[in-house]
Design a protein around this motif. Sequence first.
Motif, PDB file in Angstrom:
ATOM      1  N   GLN A  47       0.821  -1.206   0.000  1.00 24.44           N
ATOM      2  CA  GLN A  47       0.000   0.000   0.000  1.00 24.44           C
ATOM      3  C   GLN A  47       0.861   1.266   0.000  1.00 24.44           C
ATOM      4  OE1 GLN A  47      -3.403   0.038   2.673  1.00 24.44           O
ATOM      5  NE2 GLN A  47      -4.387  -1.088   1.031  1.00 24.44           N
ATOM      6  N   ALA A  48       1.937   1.229   0.775  1.00 21.82           N
ATOM      7  CA  ALA A  48       2.825   2.389   0.813  1.00 21.82           C
ATOM      8  C   ALA A  48       3.430   2.657  -0.558  1.00 21.82           C
ATOM      9  CB  ALA A  48       3.924   2.166   1.849  1.00 21.82           C
ATOM     10  N   GLN A  49       3.818   1.612  -1.264  1.00 23.03           N
ATOM     11  CA  GLN A  49       4.420   1.816  -2.578  1.00 23.03           C
ATOM     12  C   GLN A  49       3.389   2.313  -3.583  1.00 23.03           C
ATOM     13  OE1 GLN A  49       6.833  -1.367  -4.045  1.00 23.03           O
ATOM     14  NE2 GLN A  49       7.337  -0.315  -5.950  1.00 23.03           N
ATOM     15  N   LEU A  50       2.169   1.804  -3.513  1.00 23.18           N
ATOM     16  CA  LEU A  50       1.162   2.204  -4.483  1.00 23.18           C
ATOM     17  C   LEU A  50       0.675   3.634  -4.280  1.00 23.18           C
ATOM     18  CD1 LEU A  50      -0.939  -1.065  -4.851  1.00 23.18           C
ATOM     19  CD2 LEU A  50       0.665  -0.065  -6.484  1.00 23.18           C
TER      20      LEU A  50
ATOM     21  N   ALA B 201      10.925  -7.745  -1.337  1.00 18.85           N
ATOM     22  CA  ALA B 201      12.272  -7.180  -1.328  1.00 18.85           C
ATOM     23  C   ALA B 201      12.307  -5.875  -0.550  1.00 18.85           C
ATOM     24  CB  ALA B 201      12.764  -6.962  -2.756  1.00 18.85           C
ATOM     25  N   ARG B 202      11.243  -5.096  -0.640  1.00 22.06           N
ATOM     26  CA  ARG B 202      11.195  -3.821   0.089  1.00 22.06           C
ATOM     27  C   ARG B 202      11.146  -4.037   1.599  1.00 22.06           C
ATOM     28  NH1 ARG B 202       9.038   1.633  -2.187  1.00 22.06           N
ATOM     29  NH2 ARG B 202      10.050   1.591  -4.231  1.00 22.06           N
ATOM     30  N   LEU B 203      10.556  -5.143   2.040  1.00 26.26           N
ATOM     31  CA  LEU B 203      10.588  -5.443   3.470  1.00 26.26           C
ATOM     32  C   LEU B 203      12.026  -5.591   3.943  1.00 26.26           C
ATOM     33  CD1 LEU B 203       7.768  -8.072   4.119  1.00 26.26           C
ATOM     34  CD2 LEU B 203       7.729  -5.625   4.616  1.00 26.26           C
ATOM     35  N   SER B 204      12.804  -6.353   3.189  1.00 25.80           N
ATOM     36  CA  SER B 204      14.212  -6.535   3.538  1.00 25.80           C
ATOM     37  C   SER B 204      14.957  -5.201   3.480  1.00 25.80           C
ATOM     38  CB  SER B 204      14.851  -7.545   2.588  1.00 25.80           C
ATOM     39  OG  SER B 204      16.244  -7.623   2.774  1.00 25.80           O
ATOM     40  N   GLN B 205      14.681  -4.439   2.448  1.00 25.37           N
ATOM     41  CA  GLN B 205      15.363  -3.157   2.262  1.00 25.37           C
ATOM     42  C   GLN B 205      15.014  -2.164   3.368  1.00 25.37           C
ATOM     43  OE1 GLN B 205      14.791  -1.777  -1.713  1.00 25.37           O
ATOM     44  NE2 GLN B 205      15.899   0.152  -1.416  1.00 25.37           N
ATOM     45  N   ALA B 206      13.823  -2.308   3.945  1.00 28.12           N
ATOM     46  CA  ALA B 206      13.382  -1.382   4.995  1.00 28.12           C
ATOM     47  C   ALA B 206      14.246  -1.467   6.241  1.00 28.12           C
ATOM     48  CB  ALA B 206      11.927  -1.666   5.357  1.00 28.12           C
ATOM     49  N   LEU B 207      14.925  -2.608   6.441  1.00 24.97           N
ATOM     50  CA  LEU B 207      15.825  -2.717   7.586  1.00 24.97           C
ATOM     51  C   LEU B 207      17.014  -1.784   7.440  1.00 24.97           C
ATOM     52  CD1 LEU B 207      15.846  -6.602   8.042  1.00 24.97           C
ATOM     53  CD2 LEU B 207      14.560  -4.909   9.380  1.00 24.97           C
ATOM     54  N   ALA B 208      17.417  -1.519   6.197  1.00 27.83           N
ATOM     55  CA  ALA B 208      18.546  -0.619   5.944  1.00 27.83           C
ATOM     56  C   ALA B 208      18.103   0.803   5.645  1.00 27.83           C
ATOM     57  CB  ALA B 208      19.379  -1.145   4.768  1.00 27.83           C
ATOM     58  N   GLU B 209      16.838   0.975   5.291  1.00 25.19           N
ATOM     59  CA  GLU B 209      16.311   2.294   4.932  1.00 25.19           C
ATOM     60  C   GLU B 209      15.066   2.571   5.768  1.00 25.19           C
ATOM     61  OE1 GLU B 209      15.890   2.815   0.708  1.00 25.19           O
ATOM     62  OE2 GLU B 209      17.603   1.495   0.291  1.00 25.19           O
ATOM     63  N   PRO B 210      15.230   3.184   6.937  1.00 26.99           N
ATOM     64  CA  PRO B 210      14.100   3.417   7.841  1.00 26.99           C
ATOM     65  C   PRO B 210      12.942   4.190   7.206  1.00 26.99           C
ATOM     66  CG  PRO B 210      16.174   3.829   8.966  1.00 26.99           C
ATOM     67  CD  PRO B 210      16.514   3.615   7.524  1.00 26.99           C
ATOM     68  N   ALA B 211      13.219   5.007   6.186  1.00 28.78           N
ATOM     69  CA  ALA B 211      12.150   5.769   5.550  1.00 28.78           C
ATOM     70  C   ALA B 211      11.106   4.852   4.923  1.00 28.78           C
ATOM     71  CB  ALA B 211      12.724   6.706   4.486  1.00 28.78           C
TER      72      ALA B 211
ATOM     73  N   ALA C  29       7.222   4.901   5.973  1.00 34.28           N
ATOM     74  CA  ALA C  29       6.171   5.139   4.984  1.00 34.28           C
ATOM     75  C   ALA C  29       5.102   4.056   5.050  1.00 34.28           C
ATOM     76  CB  ALA C  29       6.773   5.208   3.590  1.00 34.28           C
ATOM     77  N   ALA C  30       5.517   2.821   5.342  1.00 39.51           N
ATOM     78  CA  ALA C  30       4.577   1.702   5.430  1.00 39.51           C
ATOM     79  C   ALA C  30       3.964   1.575   6.820  1.00 39.51           C
ATOM     80  CB  ALA C  30       5.274   0.399   5.059  1.00 39.51           C
ATOM     81  N   ARG C  31       4.425   2.385   7.761  1.00 41.67           N
ATOM     82  CA  ARG C  31       3.930   2.362   9.139  1.00 41.67           C
ATOM     83  C   ARG C  31       4.070   0.969   9.752  1.00 41.67           C
ATOM     84  NH1 ARG C  31      -1.515   6.231   8.830  1.00 41.67           N
ATOM     85  NH2 ARG C  31      -0.443   8.080   8.002  1.00 41.67           N
TER      86      ARG C  31
END
Length: 490
Positions: free
Chosen positions: A73-76, A290-300, A304-306
Amino acid sequence: MQEFIDALRSQARHIAPDLARIAYQRGLAVTRPDGTTHPIPITATPVVLDAAEIRRRAELSARLSSATVKMAQAQLQGADAESLLGALSPLERVLAERTWRQSTRLATTRVDYFVAGGTPWALEVNATIPAMQGYSDIAARTFIEVVGRYFRYPEKSLHALLSLNGSNALALYRALLDGYAAERNGRMPDTVALLCRRNDAQITELRWLCERFREFGADADLVHPDEVSGDDAFVAHGKKYDLVYRHLFVRRLEESPSPWVEDFLGTVPGKKAVFLNPPASQVEVKLTFARLSQALAEPALAEAARLTGEELEAVRTSVPWTRTFQPGPTQGPDGERVEDLVALVAATPARFVLKRAWDYGGRAVFLGRSAGTVPYTERVQAAYGAPMTWAELCARTAADTAGGGFVVQEVVDSPPEEHLLCEPNGTVLPTSFFVDYSAYASVGLARQPAWGGVCRGSMSEIVNIVGGGGVLPLITSQVASKLLMAWKAF
């Protein structure tokens, strides 16, 4: 539980014929397009876990599934929506654009894991038609009944043993009822339709589920897209259905169009009937994972996904390093800065696996450590029409945008296990199987039903039930202990 496994191995030749025959009769099978069926083998050696561990994995899957829905949802709603929408088929995209804001309730999801050193590592989240609730119950029930009778477990107590082991069909039914109640002010449905294609590959499983839903008290039927109509209701053969369980890939409607069903799926929450799950391709696309994994390195991304702290911890402890596969810098698996991701993956094949972002059946999955083997060459040949080295494949997949391109994932080293496969003719075949563990969950319900899991085995590291392999009964350690005591007392 080794003593229990040893007892099963010593008696496998006696129980295998009934295991294979009864499981197939109950629906443990793949259906071909012409309607004929092929048995899915069952093993005489189960996976045995404590009930608490099964619950823990279900709870983990609930957090990962919730996080994946939020990330989609955050990406869309962000500036990068096109990269996700562009991965979808034309009809999937149309329905996603119409429904993604409202599609927050999923009666069932399935998270597939490889287990390494006792730790489950999530490979992907299934949200479109996350199946095998029926297959898992068929395997477990058949195993408990056949082994129980052979081990002289009291016949009158077998039902209690089945209840003790749990049922994914019952959990699915309760999730569907809770989802219906959430959309219809607490009411319960009078009728339930299981919507699927004619001769769906898993239609024997759906028939099993339909029978179980009737046992649970539902007026349930299998329904096909060409049977449905109704101006203000979901009607098939003159019967109105209140609740629809969707076991139908949206993209299948592009092969066999059904304008009525397409319009029906484009309204969430459903007006003519409640249907679950709603279109959720955007959740299952591996770019989202993949974005879930990336979120560990990129807090933004997490902000955004809360994502909650519990959801982030679930990602941290169970999601292997995964990224969209494209040239350029990124953070590597060990937290190091990588100047070019494609170059890193090409140079270290043993560490990575490439997966098409939106595909199913494991068709476009390439293991770096298998490069040069016959299965690897066959897969590459089937995908691209020519053999390639690993470096050539990396360059090709990095430039391939079909289905959203590819993701790269750090490989989970889950060694094969020795099992006894019951062949359709009842013979026992010692087999070295790669075994995965899938755990079910729900998203957006007031409570989680008592979900369990399902285990698949394959001689290939790329495990897919329709493409080959077998189902391993998942048995709680408490049930296994009771069966073992009966055997020792006999």
